[in-house]
Design a protein around this motif. Structure first.
Motif, PDB file in Angstrom:
ATOM      1  N   TYR A  67     -52.669 -14.561 -33.187  1.00 48.87           N
ATOM      2  CA  TYR A  67     -52.324 -15.733 -33.996  1.00 48.87           C
ATOM      3  C   TYR A  67     -53.373 -15.872 -35.090  1.00 48.87           C
ATOM      4  O   TYR A  67     -54.531 -15.494 -34.912  1.00 48.87           O
ATOM      5  N   THR A  68     -52.976 -16.364 -36.243  1.00 49.20           N
ATOM      6  CA  THR A  68     -53.841 -16.303 -37.424  1.00 49.20           C
ATOM      7  C   THR A  68     -55.059 -17.214 -37.336  1.00 49.20           C
ATOM      8  O   THR A  68     -56.049 -16.978 -38.024  1.00 49.20           O
ATOM      9  N   ASN A  69     -55.006 -18.260 -36.525  1.00 49.25           N
ATOM     10  CA  ASN A  69     -56.158 -19.147 -36.376  1.00 49.25           C
ATOM     11  C   ASN A  69     -57.138 -18.674 -35.304  1.00 49.25           C
ATOM     12  O   ASN A  69     -58.104 -19.374 -35.001  1.00 49.25           O
ATOM     13  N   CYS A  70     -56.903 -17.526 -34.744  1.00 52.88           N
ATOM     14  CA  CYS A  70     -57.796 -16.970 -33.720  1.00 52.88           C
ATOM     15  C   CYS A  70     -59.176 -16.727 -34.338  1.00 52.88           C
ATOM     16  O   CYS A  70     -59.278 -16.082 -35.393  1.00 52.88           O
ATOM     17  N   THR A 104     -46.997 -12.668 -33.597  1.00 52.36           N
ATOM     18  CA  THR A 104     -47.693 -13.933 -33.427  1.00 52.36           C
ATOM     19  C   THR A 104     -47.177 -14.678 -32.197  1.00 52.36           C
ATOM     20  O   THR A 104     -45.987 -14.618 -31.887  1.00 52.36           O
ATOM     21  N   VAL A 105     -48.086 -15.382 -31.517  1.00 49.23           N
ATOM     22  CA  VAL A 105     -47.678 -16.251 -30.411  1.00 49.23           C
ATOM     23  C   VAL A 105     -47.703 -17.716 -30.853  1.00 49.23           C
ATOM     24  O   VAL A 105     -47.519 -18.607 -30.039  1.00 49.23           O
ATOM     25  N   ASP A 106     -47.917 -17.929 -32.141  1.00 48.08           N
ATOM     26  CA  ASP A 106     -47.977 -19.289 -32.680  1.00 48.08           C
ATOM     27  C   ASP A 106     -47.074 -19.396 -33.910  1.00 48.08           C
ATOM     28  O   ASP A 106     -47.535 -19.672 -35.030  1.00 48.08           O
ATOM     29  N   PRO A 107     -45.759 -19.197 -33.721  1.00 50.82           N
ATOM     30  CA  PRO A 107     -44.848 -19.144 -34.871  1.00 50.82           C
ATOM     31  C   PRO A 107     -44.726 -20.463 -35.626  1.00 50.82           C
ATOM     32  O   PRO A 107     -44.347 -20.464 -36.802  1.00 50.82           O
ATOM     33  N   THR A 133     -42.836 -12.633 -36.735  1.00 50.87           N
ATOM     34  CA  THR A 133     -42.717 -14.009 -36.273  1.00 50.87           C
ATOM     35  C   THR A 133     -41.249 -14.271 -35.983  1.00 50.87           C
ATOM     36  O   THR A 133     -40.387 -13.440 -36.250  1.00 50.87           O
ATOM     37  N   GLY A 134     -40.970 -15.441 -35.421  1.00 51.12           N
ATOM     38  CA  GLY A 134     -39.584 -15.772 -35.074  1.00 51.12           C
ATOM     39  C   GLY A 134     -39.538 -17.055 -34.284  1.00 51.12           C
ATOM     40  O   GLY A 134     -40.514 -17.821 -34.245  1.00 51.12           O
ATOM     41  N   ASP A 135     -38.418 -17.283 -33.625  1.00 47.47           N
ATOM     42  CA  ASP A 135     -38.284 -18.484 -32.799  1.00 47.47           C
ATOM     43  C   ASP A 135     -39.185 -18.372 -31.573  1.00 47.47           C
ATOM     44  O   ASP A 135     -39.340 -17.293 -30.991  1.00 47.47           O
ATOM     45  N   GLN A 136     -39.747 -19.504 -31.177  1.00 48.94           N
ATOM     46  CA  GLN A 136     -40.640 -19.512 -30.021  1.00 48.94           C
ATOM     47  C   GLN A 136     -39.963 -18.978 -28.770  1.00 48.94           C
ATOM     48  O   GLN A 136     -40.570 -18.259 -27.983  1.00 48.94           O
ATOM     49  N   VAL A 137     -38.686 -19.324 -28.595  1.00 44.22           N
ATOM     50  CA  VAL A 137     -37.973 -18.888 -27.398  1.00 44.22           C
ATOM     51  C   VAL A 137     -37.874 -17.359 -27.342  1.00 44.22           C
ATOM     52  O   VAL A 137     -37.968 -16.755 -26.262  1.00 44.22           O
ATOM     53  N   ASP A 138     -37.706 -16.719 -28.497  1.00 41.40           N
ATOM     54  CA  ASP A 138     -37.612 -15.257 -28.528  1.00 41.40           C
ATOM     55  C   ASP A 138     -38.966 -14.616 -28.240  1.00 41.40           C
ATOM     56  O   ASP A 138     -39.058 -13.616 -27.509  1.00 41.40           O
ATOM     57  N   ILE A 139     -40.015 -15.192 -28.803  1.00 38.01           N
ATOM     58  CA  ILE A 139     -41.354 -14.667 -28.565  1.00 38.01           C
ATOM     59  C   ILE A 139     -41.754 -14.855 -27.105  1.00 38.01           C
ATOM     60  O   ILE A 139     -42.354 -13.971 -26.487  1.00 38.01           O
ATOM     61  N   TYR A 149     -49.859 -13.203 -20.920  1.00 33.72           N
ATOM     62  CA  TYR A 149     -50.094 -14.642 -20.762  1.00 33.72           C
ATOM     63  C   TYR A 149     -50.719 -15.240 -22.014  1.00 33.72           C
ATOM     64  O   TYR A 149     -51.614 -14.660 -22.626  1.00 33.72           O
ATOM     65  N   TYR A 150     -50.242 -16.437 -22.400  1.00 33.91           N
ATOM     66  CA  TYR A 150     -50.926 -17.209 -23.434  1.00 33.91           C
ATOM     67  C   TYR A 150     -50.587 -18.682 -23.251  1.00 33.91           C
ATOM     68  O   TYR A 150     -49.559 -19.048 -22.676  1.00 33.91           O
ATOM     69  N   SER A 151     -51.464 -19.543 -23.751  1.00 35.90           N
ATOM     70  CA  SER A 151     -51.264 -20.986 -23.641  1.00 35.90           C
ATOM     71  C   SER A 151     -51.938 -21.661 -24.827  1.00 35.90           C
ATOM     72  O   SER A 151     -53.116 -21.411 -25.104  1.00 35.90           O
ATOM     73  N   LYS A 152     -51.191 -22.506 -25.520  1.00 31.72           N
ATOM     74  CA  LYS A 152     -51.730 -23.180 -26.696  1.00 31.72           C
ATOM     75  C   LYS A 152     -52.215 -24.579 -26.335  1.00 31.72           C
ATOM     76  O   LYS A 152     -51.489 -25.378 -25.744  1.00 31.72           O
TER      77      LYS A 152
END
Length: 204
Positions: A67-70, A104-107, A133-139, A149-152
């Motif tokens: 994700y770009t803010n990493c 990205t995991v933060d679309p 990038t894309g819809d969160q559900v697809d990612i 695993y990831y968690s925002k």
């Protein structure tokens, strides 16, 4: 009695030889890169050319999530992607047989314009480097299938795994690697290139 002893010893040796041969074929004569996972193909948006990207394209892929803010691991890993790009070009594999895929995991934050600027900062050449990038559900479906695993958090920071995936022409995961770390541990480019060249030489 002595004759029976010799016979017993002979049979024991023969048995050990048979077992040894069996062990060799089971453990040392396997495919060096067995199928680890079988994720289903996906379609997302490639920010570098603003077109739909279909992963079921018959090419070998090195896949990472970011994700770009990493603040640390992701930019370090993408710097190593730049090195992989150079190595793949040396082998005449870049784009034609092998792709670098960064998802990205933060679309919500990483829109197409954001990702396009981010990719350009890493000199990502679109012929072989895909910033998706894309819809969160697809990612989320992709990360679940790959067990990534990831968690925002509310702060916007994302806690995530550090696994990268080497996917073959049939869309099966055949090897994994680790992303770069803040402790200056780079991506193992040499090992990844060895795996990629094996998979690129496999028939479609």
């Amino acid at each position: 009695m002595k004759r029976n002893s010799y016979l017993t010893v002979g049979l024991t040796v023969l048995t050990l030889v048979v077992i040894g041969v069996a062990v060799y074929f089971v453990f040392f004569n396997q495919d060096d890169l067995p199928v680890i996972q079988e994720p289903t193909p996906f379609t997302l948006t490639n920010a570098l050319n603003e077109e739909t990207y279909d992963s079921d394209n018959g090419k070998v892929k090195i896949v990472t999530f970011f994700y770009t803010n990493c603040p640390d691991i992701c930019p370090l890993t993408l710097r190593d992607f730049m090195k992989l790009e150079k190595e793949l070009k040396k082998e005449n594999l870049y784009g034609s047989d092998v792709e670098l895929v960064a998802i990205t995991v933060d679309p919500e934050v990483d829109t197409v314009p954001v990702l396009k600027n981010y990719g350009e900062a890493f000199q990502a050449e679109p012929t072989g480097w895909k910033m998706l990038t894309g819809d969160q559900v697809d990612i989320d479906r992709i990360t679940r299938q790959l067990q990534f695993y990831y968690s925002k958090a509310n702060s916007g920071l994302v806690t995530h795994a550090t696994t990268m995936y080497v996917i073959d022409r049939h869309h099966d995961v055949r090897a994994v690697a680790q992303m770069a770390t803040a402790g200056d541990e780079p991506v193992d480019i040499e090992s990844i290139m060895e795996d990629v060249k094996v998979l690129a030489n496999e028939k479609e």
